[in-house]
Design an enzyme around this catalytic site. Structure first.
Site, PDB file in Angstrom:
ATOM      1  N   ASN A 212       0.828  -1.214   0.000  1.00  9.81           N
ATOM      2  CA  ASN A 212       0.000   0.000   0.000  1.00  9.81           C
ATOM      3  C   ASN A 212       0.862   1.263   0.000  1.00  9.81           C
ATOM      4  OD1 ASN A 212      -2.449  -1.208  -0.220  1.00  9.81           O
ATOM      5  ND2 ASN A 212      -3.176  -0.747   1.832  1.00  9.81           N
ATOM      6  N   LEU A 254      -1.131   4.962 -12.522  1.00  8.81           N
ATOM      7  CA  LEU A 254      -0.310   6.079 -12.982  1.00  8.81           C
ATOM      8  C   LEU A 254      -1.164   7.304 -13.304  1.00  8.81           C
ATOM      9  CD1 LEU A 254       2.377   4.515 -15.382  1.00  8.81           C
ATOM     10  CD2 LEU A 254       2.684   5.335 -13.057  1.00  8.81           C
ATOM     11  N   GLY A 261      -6.666   8.715  -1.498  1.00  8.37           N
ATOM     12  CA  GLY A 261      -7.439   8.719  -0.258  1.00  8.37           C
ATOM     13  C   GLY A 261      -8.091   7.379  -0.034  1.00  8.37           C
ATOM     14  N   CYS A 264      -7.862   3.101   3.225  1.00 12.56           N
ATOM     15  CA  CYS A 264      -6.661   2.271   3.400  1.00 12.56           C
ATOM     16  C   CYS A 264      -5.356   3.031   3.252  1.00 12.56           C
ATOM     17  CB  CYS A 264      -6.698   1.123   2.395  1.00 12.56           C
ATOM     18  SG  CYS A 264      -8.210   0.181   2.524  1.00 12.56           S
TER      19      CYS A 264
HETATM   20  C1  UGA Z   1      -6.171  -0.071  -1.716  1.00 12.32           C
HETATM   21  C2  UGA Z   1      -5.222  -1.035  -2.460  1.00 12.32           C
HETATM   22  O1  UGA Z   1      -5.230  -0.714  -3.860  1.00 12.32           O
HETATM   23  C3  UGA Z   1      -5.678  -2.491  -2.282  1.00 12.32           C
HETATM   24  O2  UGA Z   1      -4.739  -3.367  -2.912  1.00 12.32           O
HETATM   25  C4  UGA Z   1      -5.711  -2.794  -0.778  1.00 12.32           C
HETATM   26  O3  UGA Z   1      -6.153  -4.122  -0.521  1.00 12.32           O
HETATM   27  C5  UGA Z   1      -6.673  -1.828  -0.120  1.00 12.32           C
HETATM   28  O4  UGA Z   1      -6.218  -0.466  -0.342  1.00 12.32           O
HETATM   29  C6  UGA Z   1      -6.707  -2.127   1.360  1.00 12.32           C
HETATM   30  O5  UGA Z   1      -5.699  -1.889   2.029  1.00 12.32           O
HETATM   31  O6  UGA Z   1      -7.678  -2.726   1.838  1.00 12.32           O
HETATM   32  P1  UGA Z   1      -8.598   0.975  -2.199  1.00 12.32           P
HETATM   33  O7  UGA Z   1      -8.421   1.759  -0.926  1.00 12.32           O
HETATM   34  O8  UGA Z   1      -9.902   0.293  -2.444  1.00 12.32           O
HETATM   35  O9  UGA Z   1      -7.449  -0.178  -2.322  1.00 12.32           O
HETATM   36  O10 UGA Z   1      -8.381   2.027  -3.368  1.00 12.32           O
HETATM   37  P2  UGA Z   1      -7.414   2.190  -4.626  1.00 12.32           P
HETATM   38  O11 UGA Z   1      -8.079   1.671  -5.848  1.00 12.32           O
HETATM   39  O12 UGA Z   1      -6.057   1.695  -4.319  1.00 12.32           O
HETATM   40  O13 UGA Z   1      -7.381   3.794  -4.729  1.00 12.32           O
HETATM   41  C7  UGA Z   1      -6.791   4.572  -3.682  1.00 12.32           C
HETATM   42  C8  UGA Z   1      -6.746   6.031  -4.057  1.00 12.32           C
HETATM   43  O14 UGA Z   1      -5.815   6.242  -5.121  1.00 12.32           O
HETATM   44  C9  UGA Z   1      -8.070   6.602  -4.534  1.00 12.32           C
HETATM   45  O15 UGA Z   1      -8.244   7.874  -3.957  1.00 12.32           O
HETATM   46  C10 UGA Z   1      -7.893   6.668  -6.051  1.00 12.32           C
HETATM   47  O16 UGA Z   1      -8.685   7.625  -6.664  1.00 12.32           O
HETATM   48  C11 UGA Z   1      -6.416   6.995  -6.153  1.00 12.32           C
HETATM   49  N1  UGA Z   1      -5.819   6.610  -7.460  1.00 12.32           N
HETATM   50  C12 UGA Z   1      -5.712   5.316  -7.825  1.00 12.32           C
HETATM   51  C13 UGA Z   1      -5.341   7.613  -8.299  1.00 12.32           C
HETATM   52  O17 UGA Z   1      -5.420   8.822  -7.969  1.00 12.32           O
HETATM   53  N2  UGA Z   1      -4.771   7.262  -9.487  1.00 12.32           N
HETATM   54  C14 UGA Z   1      -4.657   5.960  -9.880  1.00 12.32           C
HETATM   55  O18 UGA Z   1      -4.099   5.707 -10.993  1.00 12.32           O
HETATM   56  C15 UGA Z   1      -5.141   4.967  -9.032  1.00 12.32           C
END
Ligand code: UGA
Length: 440
Positions: A212, A254, A261, A264
């Protein structure tokens, strides 16, 4: 494959997905929660989490008699209607950010106290929640049982694709001081054919934080690169595409945005800083990623101010802004630690009046921070008489909104797209002035 009797304690995202997916793999699963209303709803097949395929799997499990829901952890470990106790108990209770960023293990401890006396010999207790390094040992201590093993088996589920992530995992990580217990847990997933890392508990616990935090650093790096692109007249989309074809980097994760946010990444990055601190290690790289993320929100506010008033500083009073998206990412109704809400709070602080549309929210959704935002259920209402529309969440349906119509409704046709989601040509044809991220 052995069919196991499994108890899952906690029916949040992780617990419910774990329970429903393990039942779909053929295991007999009893899920427990402390909330009687939730148990009653789940027993009727009513799932209140917005998660693709989850409700379907719950319904299938209930109909096949492989999945049931009970009140309290003890009742899941020794179900009244089963002839034997659970062989494997998954702990999927929340570990929120406690004082100073340390994970609060209060719920884990309460469950252990409740079940320790009823665990059958040879039961394996599995920690699925994200917990500090050393929790497996602490769990053994709290259980005070020589005949029970503890395993760390972190989850890597993303909200919005949790079922898919569970059933098609990149890897399974299982750590324990008992090889036999680790293999029993790994065997639960054998049908999935994923690479499996068998290790000690501390390493398994650290994999989750490490993954993470790495993802968070990747995103802060991209957001920093986007800022540099603006200064150098380069395009972040082309830069990340060019980087991403390198198989060592990969195309995913990327996309620049208003900052990372959710429930997690912010919690786990803070916890990792604490873990490093307690090991007397100054994790500067991670600290910089967190600082960059906080700065990103201010950067978005400055962009909005610039787009609306023509100046990067000063007040936003008299400005009315239409926000598109409030959830922390698309395909979820989760508002916890949403960067969109953080940006909204700062805009409000600067005096702006806010109206917002989000496909997952209704006018009466209640959440801290929503009190000062007027949530509407139609994007046209979010555009009416606004000085700018600000895209904050990457809902794909925003791409096909009737942009010419929205332009007519605004006071000033301005879009600040913090997700680089909408085609700038579409916006230009609709008559909008536009600003995105990293498009020099
Ligand atoms: C995250 C991890 O991706 C999971 O592998 C993990 O299991 C999970 O936390 C956890 O610890 O339980 P999640 O919190 O559902 O999953 O969300 P993500 O899809 O990772 O997105 C996190 C943040 O990054 C969001 O605010 C999203 O908008 C942002 N993000 C993601 C970006 O700004 N750009 C991207 O290319 C991808």
């Amino acid at each position: 494959m052995f069919i196991r009797r499994i108890a899952v304690v906690g029916t949040g995202y992780v617990g419910l997905t774990t329970g429903a997916c393990l039942a779909s793999l053929g295991h007999r699963v009893v899920c427990a929660d402390v909330d009687p209303d939730k148990i009653a709803r789940l027993s009727r097949g009513e799932v209140d989490i917005l998660e693709p395929r989850l409700a379907e799997l719950v319904a299938e499990g209930l109909a096949a008699g492989r999945l049931s829901f009970v009140l309290g952890a003890k009742a899941a470990v020794v179900p009244a209607d089963a002839d034997s106790a659970a062989e494997i108990v998954f702990l999927c209770v929340p570990t929120p950010m406690g004082v100073g960023g340390v994970a609060d293990l209060g719920s884990v401890e309460a469950v252990l106290a409740e079940i320790t006396d009823v665990l059958a010999p040879d039961t394996v207790v599995v920690n699925k929640s994200t917990v500090p390094v050393g929790t497996a040992d602490r769990t053994l201590e709290l259980l005070g049982r020589e005949d029970v093993a503890v395993v760390s088996n972190p989850e890597f589920l993303r909200e919005g694709s949790a079922v898919e992530d569970f059933l098609k995992p990149d890897r399974i990580v299982v750590g324990s001081r008992s090889q036999d217990a680790a293999e029993r847990v790994a065997a639960l997933y054998s049908r999935l054919g994923a690479p499996t890392v068998l290790t000690d508990a501390a390493s398994a616990e650290l994999v989750k934080y490490s993954a993470n935090c790495f993802l968070a650093m990747k995103l802060s790096y991209v957001n920093a690169m986007a800022e540099l692109c603006e200064r150098l007249g380069a395009d972040i989309g082309d830069v990340t595409e060019g980087m991403g074809y390198d198989r060592r980097i990969g195309q995913s994760y990327l996309k620049p945005g208003p900052g990372w946010g959710g429930s997690c990444l912010p919690k786990d990055t803070r916890a990792m800083l604490q873990i490093a601190d307690s090991a007397d290690f100054e994790f500067r790289l991670l600290r910089a990623a967190i600082d960059t993320n906080e700065r990103q929100r201010q950067r978005i506010v400055d962009k909005v101010r610039q787009a609306v008033t023509g100046r990067r500083s000063g007040t936003l009073s008299h400005a009315r802004l239409g926000l598109l998206g409030l959830t922390f990412k698309a395909h979820t109704d989760d508002l916890r630690d949403s960067p969109a809400l953080a940006v909204a709070a700062m805009l409000r602080q600067d005096g702006a009046e806010l109206v917002a549309y989000d496909p997952a929210l209704s006018a009466d959704t209640a959440h801290p921070g929503l009190e000062s935002i007027s949530v509407v259920e139609d994007p046209e209402l979010a555009a009416k008489d606004v000085d700018a529309l600000v895209v904050l969440t990457e809902w794909p349906q925003f791409r096909s909104l009737d942009w010419p119509r929205l332009a007519e409704l605004t006071r000033q046709p301005v879009v600040v797209d913090t997700r680089n989601l909408i085609d700038p040509d579409v916006l230009a044809r609709a008559g909008f002035r536009w600003d995105g991220l990293g498009r020099g």
